[in-house]
Scaffold this active site. Structure first.
Site, PDB file in Angstrom:
ATOM      1  N   GLY A  22      66.447  29.602  43.106  1.00  0.00           N
ATOM      2  CA  GLY A  22      65.401  28.607  43.277  1.00  0.00           C
ATOM      3  C   GLY A  22      64.168  28.941  42.480  1.00  0.00           C
ATOM      4  CB  THR A  39      61.642  27.520  46.587  1.00  0.00           C
ATOM      5  OG1 THR A  39      62.396  28.626  46.048  1.00  0.00           O
ATOM      6  CG2 THR A  39      61.231  26.595  45.454  1.00  0.00           C
ATOM      7  CE  LYS A  45      63.837  32.926  44.470  1.00  0.00           C
ATOM      8  NZ  LYS A  45      62.702  32.024  44.206  1.00  0.00           N
ATOM      9  CB  THR A  46      61.232  36.768  49.895  1.00  0.00           C
ATOM     10  OG1 THR A  46      61.378  37.041  48.494  1.00  0.00           O
ATOM     11  CG2 THR A  46      61.044  38.075  50.638  1.00  0.00           C
ATOM     12  CD  GLU A  82      39.092  10.892  32.413  1.00  0.00           C
ATOM     13  OE1 GLU A  82      40.200  10.559  32.875  1.00  0.00           O
ATOM     14  OE2 GLU A  82      38.966  11.781  31.554  1.00  0.00           O
ATOM     15  CG  HIS A 132      43.279   7.869  30.819  1.00  0.00           C
ATOM     16  ND1 HIS A 132      44.279   7.838  29.876  1.00  0.00           N
ATOM     17  CD2 HIS A 132      42.445   8.887  30.446  1.00  0.00           C
ATOM     18  CE1 HIS A 132      44.067   8.782  28.972  1.00  0.00           C
ATOM     19  NE2 HIS A 132      42.960   9.434  29.298  1.00  0.00           N
TER      20      HIS A 132
END
Length: 657
Positions: free
Chosen positions: A195, A199, A201-202, A418, A421
């Site tokens: 991953g 995310t 994992k540990t 801006e 946009h």
């Protein structure tokens, strides 16, 4: 419990005390006693200078006529007693018992030796406890986490339900191995968690150990390899030995790609220390000896670089993907982290989750922490929605640089840029909705328009990509229309890079060119020509094809640029209103932008300097009531008062910039 420093202090104090006692035990004479030669002692006896003596064995202590203490040693003179009696010197004699002699031998010979051995053992322990571990190179550096540490269970892990479901089988095996063995099943020896960074994992690996209630050994892949040959392999062997002694247990190897890369590509060839370590790991995981009860869980975000032998069945034969959380997952993760801080009633995790697409669990934890720190700086007792929104803006766009000095001309140009946009984004149905627009410098940008998707997007369509290209061009087009061709600035550099990258990938990677068709023109071979963020192979395309690629990229950019230009020219009034709104309020939400374009007035609450705001808004009640009474007869005066307040707000913001 004593801390490590306190324990070391106690040990050193004990050593000093023992050393002092040894010195005292070695000395049998009183303080101030002068040791003299035996010949001088006999001479003083003959001259009548000795007042009395005390004889214990061969040791002689005494006092001279002038009151000085002395000591000496009898070398075996048998006539000494007669000589002392003849000189009428008072004699005190003491017997030497057998146990006293043994104590004398112990204190003078055995105890010093024991002391030196204890001192040597202590220093060796200190050396091994240090960072270098001079005498323990081959020992595993795996850290054992038990239930006394902060226990983690599956309740602490949110947003990865599929990964948790796969790992529950490991928990069942650790709790009841016979459930699987009686049917001939074998639990996987190794589980590889794959991953992106952050995310969880540990955290997942720790949750497996916490659910099963087994010891958890944690080590990083880089901790196996040292400059000394064979150290990594030795540490692997020692790690598995520790695992067998504590079985059933879990050994977690983080960032295994540091040691598990493809073999044969190192500088040292087959003798490379990293490859020797990997070979030992492969043998331990699938050698002749069974490691019953020892389960290896490894984590990596680069599974493509791992050696194939490491991933074959019998080793890391199960891969569990830990993806970035979706909308529901982000909401669950936020609830886990928000439960640890005091919250106000207006906090809605779902709103924050919708505004954080692509965030990992670590990003969301950081967002909640930033909100708590922000509330603490404001001396609040609880964290409210405003703090979480500001923390989200800080994480996504960077901190506000209000200390940055901008001239009025630069501020005005940024506002129109801006606004360009935003106008293009609003008028393109396939564009993501506008979340916020600001002209306050954040990070390296002088201003920005943030768009957020309503849902998580797994794939992107051609119309969405072309809408993004048009939005990217809106800022430069607004500058050119309002200020003229010669007044455009370098502020569109990031927009140009983004547009070029998207158009290039549409042509060479995603097959969105009608002339080039359903083909890919990228290659992972070493011979590459790097163009922006994508790569075009120099081997599988001709010069003519390269020209077509350039023309197709140009055609896409020009087409989307022309569409954005038409949108802005047809909405100049909306552009002007929005730019003035940004100049007045500096930051606008998506709903506020729509109201301004529709001609509505918005009331902005100033967040900076609350004490000054209260002074400015809390007018005397008599004046406020008089103003309300006059509004019925004369509408001009209240408008003037309102305009004055807004002018003051702009002045305050101007001084902050």
């Amino acid at each position: 419990m004593l801390s490590k420093n306190q324990k070391n202090a106690v040990v050193w104090i004990a050593i000093v005390c023992i050393f002092y006692l040894l010195i005292q035990s070695f000395s049998n004479v009183k303080e101030g006693t002068n040791t003299i030669a035996y010949s001088d002692f006999i001479s003083d006896v003959e001259n009548g200078k000795i007042a009395n003596v005390s004889i214990k064995g061969l040791n002689i202590n005494g006092i001279t006529n002038d009151g000085k203490l002395f000591s000496t040693y009898n070398p075996g003179d048998s006539g000494l007693i007669n000589r002392l009696i003849s000189k009428k010197i008072k004699i005190h004699a003491e017997s030497i018992e057998e146990h006293s002699a043994l104590l004398h031998i112990f204190f003078n010979m055995v105890l010093p030796l024991l002391f030196l051995m204890a001192l040597w053992f202590f220093f060796m322990r200190q050396l091994q406890a240090g960072g270098n571990k001079a005498l323990g190179f081959g020992k595993s550096k795996a850290k054992l986490l038990t239930e006394k540490e902060q226990k983690v269970t599956f309740q602490d892990v949110a947003g990865v339900d599929e990964a948790k479901a796969e790992l529950e089988e490991i928990v069942d095996f650790l709790k009841d191995p016979s459930k699987f063995s009686r049917l001939g099943g074998k639990i996987p020896k190794g589980v590889l968690l794959v991953g992106s960074p952050g995310t969880g994992k540990t955290l997942l690996a720790r949750a497996v150990a916490g659910e099963a209630g087994v010891p958890f050994f944690s080590i990083s892949g880089s901790e196996f390899v040292e400059m000394f040959v064979g150290v990594g392999a030795s540490r692997v062997r020692d790690m598995f030995e520790q695992g067998k002694k504590n079985a059933p247990c879990i050994i977690f190897i983080d960032e295994i790609d540091a040691v598990g890369r493809h073999r044969g590509f190192g500088l040292g060839g087959g003798n490379d220390e990293r490859e020797q370590t990997l070979n030992q790991l492969l043998v331990e995981m699938d050698g002749f000896e069974e490691n019953n009860g020892v389960i290896i869980i490894a984590a990596t975000n680069r599974p493509d670089v791992l050696d194939p032998a490491l991933l074959r069945p019998g080793r890391f034969d199960r891969q569990v993907v830990v993806p970035s959380p979706d909308l529901n997952g982000r909401e669950k993760i936020l609830k886990v982290h928000l439960a640890k801080i005091p919250l106000s009633s207006d906090v809605d995790p779902l709103v924050i989750a919708r505004g954080t697409p692509g965030f990992s669990g670590a990003d969301l934890a950081n967002l909640v922490n930033e909100a708590a720190l922000l509330a603490a700086r404001r001396n609040k007792r609880v964290v409210n929605m405003e703090d979480l929104e500001e923390a989200k803006d800080k994480v996504m766009m960077g901190s506000e640089r209000r200390s940055m000095v901008m001239t009025e001309e630069e501020k005005k140009l940024t506002a129109y840029h801006e606004a360009g946009h935003a106008i293009v984004a609003i008028n393109l149905p396939d564009s993501d909705p506008i979340h916020k627009a600001t002209i306050i410098p954040r990070g390296s940008a002088l201003g920005m328009v943030m768009r957020l998707p309503t849902n998580d997007r797994l794939s992107v369509s051609r119309v969405k990509l072309e809408a993004d290209l048009s939005v990217a061009a809106g800022g430069r087009i607004a500058e050119e229309i309002i200020f003229g061709h010669d007044k455009v600035t370098t502020g569109a550099s990031s927009d140009i890079n983004q547009a070029t990258r998207i158009a290039k990938m549409m042509v060479v990677e995603w097959g969105m060119s009608d002339k080039l068709g359903f083909l890919s023109y990228t290659d992972d071979s070493p011979r590459e020509v790097f163009l922006g963020h994508s790569t075009i192979s120099s081997d599988n395309i001709s010069a003519e094809t390269a020209k077509i690629i350039d023309k197709e990229i140009r055609a896409i950019v020009d087409r989307t640029y022309a569409r954005a230009e038409n949108i802005i020219k047809n909405n100049l009034n909306a552009l002007e209103l929005l730019a003035q709104g940004l100049l007045e309020h500096e930051t606008l939400t998506g709903d506020e932008i729509k109201k301004i374009i529709e001609g509505e007035k918005i009331e902005k609450h100033i967040k900076k300097h609350p004490p000054e705001l209260s002074k400015r808004t809390k007018m005397p009640s008599s004046k406020a009531s008089n103003t309300e009474a006059k509004e019925a007869s004369n509408n001009e005066k209240p408008k003037k008062r309102t305009t004055k307040v807004k002018k003051n707000e702009l002045d305050d913001n101007g001084t902050q910039i």
